[in-house]
Write a protein that holds these residues in place. Structure first.
Motif, PDB file in Angstrom:
ATOM      1  N   GLY A   1       1.001  -1.269   0.036  1.00  0.00           N
ATOM      2  CA  GLY A   1      -0.011   0.084  -0.310  1.00  0.00           C
ATOM      3  C   GLY A   1       1.303   1.242   0.623  1.00  0.00           C
ATOM      4  O   GLY A   1       0.710   1.973  -0.552  1.00  0.00           O
TER       5      GLY A   1
ATOM      6  N   MET B   1       2.565   1.733  -3.293  1.00  0.00           N
ATOM      7  CA  MET B   1       1.765   2.218  -4.285  1.00  0.00           C
ATOM      8  C   MET B   1       1.241   4.048  -4.441  1.00  0.00           C
ATOM      9  O   MET B   1       1.678   4.407  -5.102  1.00  0.00           O
ATOM     10  CB  MET B   1       0.228   1.618  -4.533  1.00  0.00           C
ATOM     11  CG  MET B   1       0.535  -0.233  -4.863  1.00  0.00           C
ATOM     12  SD  MET B   1       1.556  -0.205  -6.278  1.00  0.00           S
ATOM     13  CE  MET B   1       1.086   0.293  -7.881  1.00  0.00           C
TER      14      MET B   1
ATOM     15  N   VAL C   1      -2.820   1.439  -9.643  1.00  0.00           N
ATOM     16  CA  VAL C   1      -3.475   1.958  -8.699  1.00  0.00           C
ATOM     17  C   VAL C   1      -5.091   2.285  -9.260  1.00  0.00           C
ATOM     18  O   VAL C   1      -5.330   2.218  -8.394  1.00  0.00           O
ATOM     19  CB  VAL C   1      -2.427   3.353  -9.054  1.00  0.00           C
ATOM     20  CG1 VAL C   1      -3.255   4.507  -8.071  1.00  0.00           C
ATOM     21  CG2 VAL C   1      -1.428   3.937  -7.755  1.00  0.00           C
TER      22      VAL C   1
ATOM     23  N   MET D   1      -6.775  -0.520  -8.335  1.00  0.00           N
ATOM     24  CA  MET D   1      -7.390  -1.173  -6.467  1.00  0.00           C
ATOM     25  C   MET D   1      -7.991   0.949  -6.780  1.00  0.00           C
ATOM     26  O   MET D   1      -9.164   0.647  -5.512  1.00  0.00           O
ATOM     27  CB  MET D   1      -5.974  -0.430  -5.925  1.00  0.00           C
ATOM     28  CG  MET D   1      -4.577  -1.007  -5.916  1.00  0.00           C
ATOM     29  SD  MET D   1      -3.320  -1.233  -5.174  1.00  0.00           S
ATOM     30  CE  MET D   1      -4.347  -0.284  -4.278  1.00  0.00           C
TER      31      MET D   1
ATOM     32  N   GLY E   1     -12.179  -0.013  -5.079  1.00  0.00           N
ATOM     33  CA  GLY E   1     -12.270   0.741  -3.508  1.00  0.00           C
ATOM     34  C   GLY E   1     -12.942   1.725  -4.208  1.00  0.00           C
ATOM     35  O   GLY E   1     -13.566   2.996  -3.052  1.00  0.00           O
ATOM     36  N   ARG E   2     -13.762   2.337  -5.009  1.00  0.00           N
ATOM     37  CA  ARG E   2     -14.451   3.481  -5.576  1.00  0.00           C
ATOM     38  C   ARG E   2     -13.667   4.936  -5.626  1.00  0.00           C
ATOM     39  O   ARG E   2     -14.171   5.776  -4.317  1.00  0.00           O
ATOM     40  CB  ARG E   2     -15.723   3.199  -5.040  1.00  0.00           C
ATOM     41  CG  ARG E   2     -16.653   1.831  -5.262  1.00  0.00           C
ATOM     42  CD  ARG E   2     -18.406   1.557  -4.903  1.00  0.00           C
ATOM     43  NE  ARG E   2     -18.985   2.841  -6.111  1.00  0.00           N
ATOM     44  CZ  ARG E   2     -19.358   2.736  -6.737  1.00  0.00           C
ATOM     45  NH1 ARG E   2     -18.991   1.871  -7.563  1.00  0.00           N
ATOM     46  NH2 ARG E   2     -20.105   3.721  -7.608  1.00  0.00           N
ATOM     47  N   MET E   3     -12.963   4.720  -5.072  1.00  0.00           N
ATOM     48  CA  MET E   3     -11.847   6.248  -4.815  1.00  0.00           C
ATOM     49  C   MET E   3     -11.743   7.011  -5.886  1.00  0.00           C
ATOM     50  O   MET E   3     -10.158   6.209  -6.981  1.00  0.00           O
ATOM     51  CB  MET E   3     -10.552   5.626  -4.352  1.00  0.00           C
ATOM     52  CG  MET E   3      -9.814   6.767  -3.611  1.00  0.00           C
ATOM     53  SD  MET E   3     -10.540   7.296  -1.940  1.00  0.00           S
ATOM     54  CE  MET E   3     -10.034   8.988  -2.332  1.00  0.00           C
TER      55      MET E   3
END
Lengths: 303, 303
Positions: B175, B178, B250, B253, B257-259
């Motif tokens: 994490g 990234m 990135v 991911m 994560g709906r980010m």
């Protein structure tokens, strides 16, 4: 024996940057008259030993050096050529040091008008923040004629630790400043996005700061702005609206030059979203709070 | 009395990073067997005093410590569990140090499989570039069980100047890596865009480098990569395709994560355009050449 001893300077715009620069000039021995639209800023100048004036014209009368620390080209034009502007009061051979961030072509237009009156124009955008302004340790990205540099020298020495002399054409200093602002804006937006991304993984954000500042992902802005997020302190050291303005200038310049700048464009959209969400006058690290409003992450709360 | 004296290590992946790390282990007294699909990399290991092996399994047999320096999760899985993979050859209590950049959930899946066999897994992505790999001065962002750290310690000490211990769960190190790669990718793209923007104004690019590296617009990547542009040297220190890969991770991911990560998304598009234009294997500063292909600017030519 200070550089400014016996010299008269004027400072137009006595906010967080200009106020500190006036103080630095006073310490160097200049007599300083100043003008600002905010009465409290005039009182602060008086408390530091300067003389408040009622207009740019009144401040500039008799000054060898006028330092203009307003926010953009429009304000600079008003300071020079608006009602009760400086230009009418300045004597031939005096120098106007213009610190506002603006496009090179706006600089060239203002400089040409002033130089036609026999007054020197030094294109002198600044970098370094309020603390270094107050210490007289700014970085200045300057360009202008040899005569403009010579006339401005005592004030530059009083205000700056680093003076980049970037050539004899007004506008070149502005070009360098816009390159810096493109990067600064992108790096702030990226720092806020990266912190939000780290929060979305549940990482310890103080460890993220520690690891990243020692890694290849570091930037001056990451190192400087992320502590504001960690401390949940969004009191404006530099506001979101500074970057909606400066990245707006970058995008305008780039469009006129048919030059794509996609990273700057994306960063501007993030600053605009942050301003639209009501945080335009808050610290520019508020872009992190924009992410926290739209994504299921939690950032540090005020202690 | 070196940390590795009498210990057997294996290194899988002997490219620009892994080759240097194997050399650092040899200098620390380890006996090192290594595997790579490129014969020249095996010859280089032999020349440095290591023993080439015919497969990951052959390299790992009898090793207390296996260091995997491949490029992604798929290759790491193949190294461990593919035909002639390491896992079958490693003894319980041995440790697998995984340095590939990958998503935390991929790390957790691999670690769980290996730990079910009694073999330790250290999540240990690296940062620092080839020169620091060869010097044994990498930065490692590590997470894993106390037993995994204890077993890996002599090799970590031989390979790294800085070991960030980021907790006991595999995936946390990934994490952090990234987050670093998000910033690194954005900063390279921004550096290239800023240099192209400066070129569009006709600014002296060496002065731009000098001014920006002393200003708030600086980043580690600007400082490191812009000299490649100034020297017109696009031999890959780190290739464009590293960032199409890492920013791809990135984005994957973040989507899961709906980010939203708009800055990383824009940077990825620039790396993809650069790769699409035929420069995927060139130095990542080639994003500047992408701008030079589509805009009326000129960048430095090879001297």
């Amino acid at each position: 024996m200070s550089a400014g001893e016996g010299r008269a300077a004027a400072v137009i715009g006595l906010g967080s940057m200009g106020g500190g620069m006036a103080a630095a000039l006073l310490r160097a021995g200049f007599s300083v008259r100043g003008f600002d639209v905010v009465p409290a800023n005039l009182e602060r100048l008086a408390a530091a030993g300067g003389a408040p004036a009622a207009s740019p014209e009144a401040a500039a009368r008799g000054a060898e050096i006028v330092v203009s620390v307003v926010v953009n080209a429009e304000q600079t034009e008003a300071v020079l050529f608006g009602a009760a502007g400086c230009a009418a009061a300045m004597a031939p051979g005096a120098v106007f040091i213009s610190c506002a961030t603006m496009a090179p072509e706006a600089v060239r237009a203002l400089a040409a008008r002033l130089e036609a009156m026999g007054i020197h124009y030094l294109d002198a955008p600044i970098s370094g923040g309020t603390a270094r302004a107050a210490e007289g340790k700014l970085t200045i990205m300057a360009s202008g004629s040899k005569a403009a540099f010579a006339a401005a020298r005592p004030a530059l020495d009083a205000m700056a630790a680093t003076i980049h002399e970037l050539g004899d054409e007004p506008g070149t200093g502005a070009g360098f400043k816009m390159v810096n602002q493109l990067l600064a804006g992108v790096h702030i937006a990226a720092a806020c996005e990266a912190v939000a991304f780290a929060a979305s993984m549940g990482l310890d954000l103080r460890r993220v700061y520690e690891v990243i500042t020692g890694s290849a992902g570091n930037s001056w802005m990451f190192e400087n702005r992320v502590p504001h997020i960690l401390d949940a302190d969004y009191a404006p050291r530099s506001a979101v609206d500074i970057f909606t303005k400066d990245l707006g200038i970058v995008l305008d310049m780039a469009r006129r030059g048919r030059m794509p700048v996609p990273m700057a464009s994306e960063a501007l959209q993030l600053f605009l979203m942050t301003a639209a969400a009501g945080m335009g006058r808050d610290d520019d690290a508020s872009v992190a709070r924009l992410f926290a409003r739209i994504a299921p992450i939690s950032l540090p709360e005020p202690s």
